[in-house]
Design an enzyme around this catalytic site. Structure first.
Site, short mmCIF file in Angstrom:
data_model
loop_
_atom_site.label_atom_id
_atom_site.label_comp_id
_atom_site.label_asym_id
_atom_site.label_seq_id
_atom_site.Cartn_x
_atom_site.Cartn_y
_atom_site.Cartn_z
N ASN A 75 -10.04 1.02 1.05
CA ASN A 75 -9.00 0.84 2.05
C ASN A 75 -9.50 1.25 3.43
O ASN A 75 -10.02 2.37 3.59
CB ASN A 75 -7.77 1.67 1.69
CG ASN A 75 -6.98 1.07 0.54
OD1 ASN A 75 -7.55 0.63 -0.45
ND2 ASN A 75 -5.67 1.07 0.69
N ASP A 82 2.37 5.19 -5.71
CA ASP A 82 1.66 6.44 -5.43
C ASP A 82 2.56 7.63 -5.73
O ASP A 82 3.35 8.06 -4.89
CB ASP A 82 1.19 6.46 -3.98
CG ASP A 82 0.38 7.72 -3.66
OD1 ASP A 82 0.16 8.53 -4.58
OD2 ASP A 82 -0.01 7.89 -2.50
N HIS A 109 -7.50 10.56 4.56
CA HIS A 109 -6.93 9.52 5.41
C HIS A 109 -7.12 9.89 6.88
O HIS A 109 -7.07 11.06 7.25
CB HIS A 109 -5.44 9.36 5.13
CG HIS A 109 -5.13 8.65 3.86
ND1 HIS A 109 -4.32 9.17 2.88
CD2 HIS A 109 -5.52 7.44 3.38
CE1 HIS A 109 -4.21 8.32 1.88
NE2 HIS A 109 -4.94 7.27 2.16
N GLY A 110 -7.31 8.85 7.70
CA GLY A 110 -7.38 9.08 9.13
C GLY A 110 -8.79 9.25 9.64
O GLY A 110 -9.77 8.95 8.96
N ASP A 140 0.82 -1.20 0.00
CA ASP A 140 0.00 0.00 0.00
C ASP A 140 0.86 1.26 0.00
O ASP A 140 1.80 1.39 0.80
CB ASP A 140 -0.88 -0.03 1.25
CG ASP A 140 -1.95 1.05 1.26
OD1 ASP A 140 -2.39 1.47 0.16
OD2 ASP A 140 -2.36 1.47 2.36
N HIS A 141 0.56 2.19 -0.89
CA HIS A 141 1.23 3.50 -0.95
C HIS A 141 2.75 3.39 -1.08
O HIS A 141 3.50 4.08 -0.39
CB HIS A 141 0.87 4.35 0.27
CG HIS A 141 -0.51 4.91 0.22
ND1 HIS A 141 -0.88 5.96 -0.60
CD2 HIS A 141 -1.64 4.54 0.87
CE1 HIS A 141 -2.16 6.22 -0.43
NE2 HIS A 141 -2.65 5.37 0.45
N GLY A 152 -8.80 6.33 2.14
CA GLY A 152 -9.41 7.16 3.17
C GLY A 152 -10.84 6.75 3.45
O GLY A 152 -11.70 7.58 3.71
N GLU A 201 -2.46 6.04 -8.30
CA GLU A 201 -3.39 7.05 -7.77
C GLU A 201 -3.30 8.31 -8.61
O GLU A 201 -2.21 8.75 -8.99
CB GLU A 201 -3.05 7.37 -6.31
CG GLU A 201 -4.03 8.34 -5.64
CD GLU A 201 -3.81 8.46 -4.14
OE1 GLU A 201 -3.71 9.60 -3.66
OE2 GLU A 201 -3.75 7.41 -3.47
N SER A 241 -12.03 5.09 5.99
CA SER A 241 -12.42 5.08 7.40
C SER A 241 -13.18 6.34 7.76
O SER A 241 -12.90 7.43 7.25
CB SER A 241 -11.19 4.97 8.31
OG SER A 241 -10.60 3.70 8.22
#
Length: 286
Positions: A230, A102, A178-179, A80-81, A209, A132, A211
């Protein structure tokens, strides 16, 4: 059953669901995510980003691969990333079956050039590639935090990018961050933009992002073309919040008195996401 990203996302694109990509950072989290995915008959992407691999070390991967190969559900192991071509090579050497490059913070041409280079190498050994286009916002300063200002993905740029790079899936920017969102920041997805991107680039689309966004918006994004979402912060919050509660008792010290409760809390969150993404029961399609 170990598969690559293309193999796991093609049915999702055809049947209008999203495969959860859960970021894991220790063995207990990994086995808990595997268990709940198997219980619900859901395909799974195990996501590990560079900081997480720094924590687990490369020696972690052979055990992950062995567990996945013995599973009845399809599972891709996703880097990832990844930030560079060199990181992608390391991921391939470690045994990841899917890699993300990314370069979204670079120019369009630089993003194309590096992504195409990763595709050439990865496809030669059966590994799929995600890139991305546009920038995900950020709510904190963790490793894959994102940008202060979201740059939304342009649909025609997406079509051009996919054609020139040959990537297997594309992470798009439609308003996520994100976060965990602070109270003053309201999540809002540009679903109209998602429609236009999917029309211009009908390959599997990825939502980073994922979440802490409203369930109804996430469910709509799945129906309108998102095929991979994700989830990192939500399951980590569940896992570590329960750990904080358990360790309030200073007498508790044995792992079997601590981690099963944390894993159970994480599995509850993960099960909600699996059902929200309409991934439950979809392992039968593979």
């Amino acid at each position: 059953m170990l598969v690559n990203g293309s193999q796991i996302l093609a049915p999702a694109n055809d049947h209008h669901f999203a495969v959860p990509a859960f970021n894991i950072s220790d063995w207990a989290m990994f086995t808990g995510i595997m268990d709940i995915s198997e219980e619900l008959g859901a395909p799974l992407i195990v996501a590990i980003h560079p900081n997480e691999l720094q924590h687990t070390t490369r020696a972690f991967l052979p055990s992950v691969i062995e567990r996945v190969k013995a599973s009845p559900i399809p599972v891709a192991i996703h880097w990832d990333h990844g930030a560079s071509f060199e990181q992608a090579l390391v991921a391939i050497q470690c045994g990841f079956t899917s890699v993300m490059i990314d370069k979204s913070m670079e120019s369009f041409e630089d993003n194309v050039d590096v992504s195409r280079k990763v595709v050439e190498v990865a496809h030669a050994v059966g590994v799929s590639v995600e890139a991305e286009l546009g920038t995900i916002g950020k709510t904190d300063d963790y490793a894959e935090a994102g940008a202060d200002t979201i740059i939304y993905t342009d649909p025609q740029d997406a079509a051009t990018f996919v054609k020139r790079t040959g990537v297997d899936s594309l992470a798009v920017a439609i308003g996520t961050r994100h976060g965990i969102y602070p109270p003053e920041l309201k999540p809002e997805l540009r679903l109209d933009l998602l429609d236009a991107i999917k029309l211009a680039a009908p390959l599997p689309l990825v939502l980073h992002g994922g979440s802490n966004n409203p369930d109804d918006e996430i469910a709509q994004s799945v129906r309108r073309g998102i095929n991979k979402i994700n989830i990192s912060s939500d399951i980590k919050v569940s896992y570590h919040q329960k750990m904080r509660e358990v360790l309030q008792d200073p007498a508790v010290r044995e792992p079997m008195d601590v981690q099963p409760l944390c894993v159970a809390a994480m599995k509850e969150t993960a099960a909600h996401k699996i059902r929200l993404f309409a991934a439950d029961g979809k392992a039968d399609l593979y």
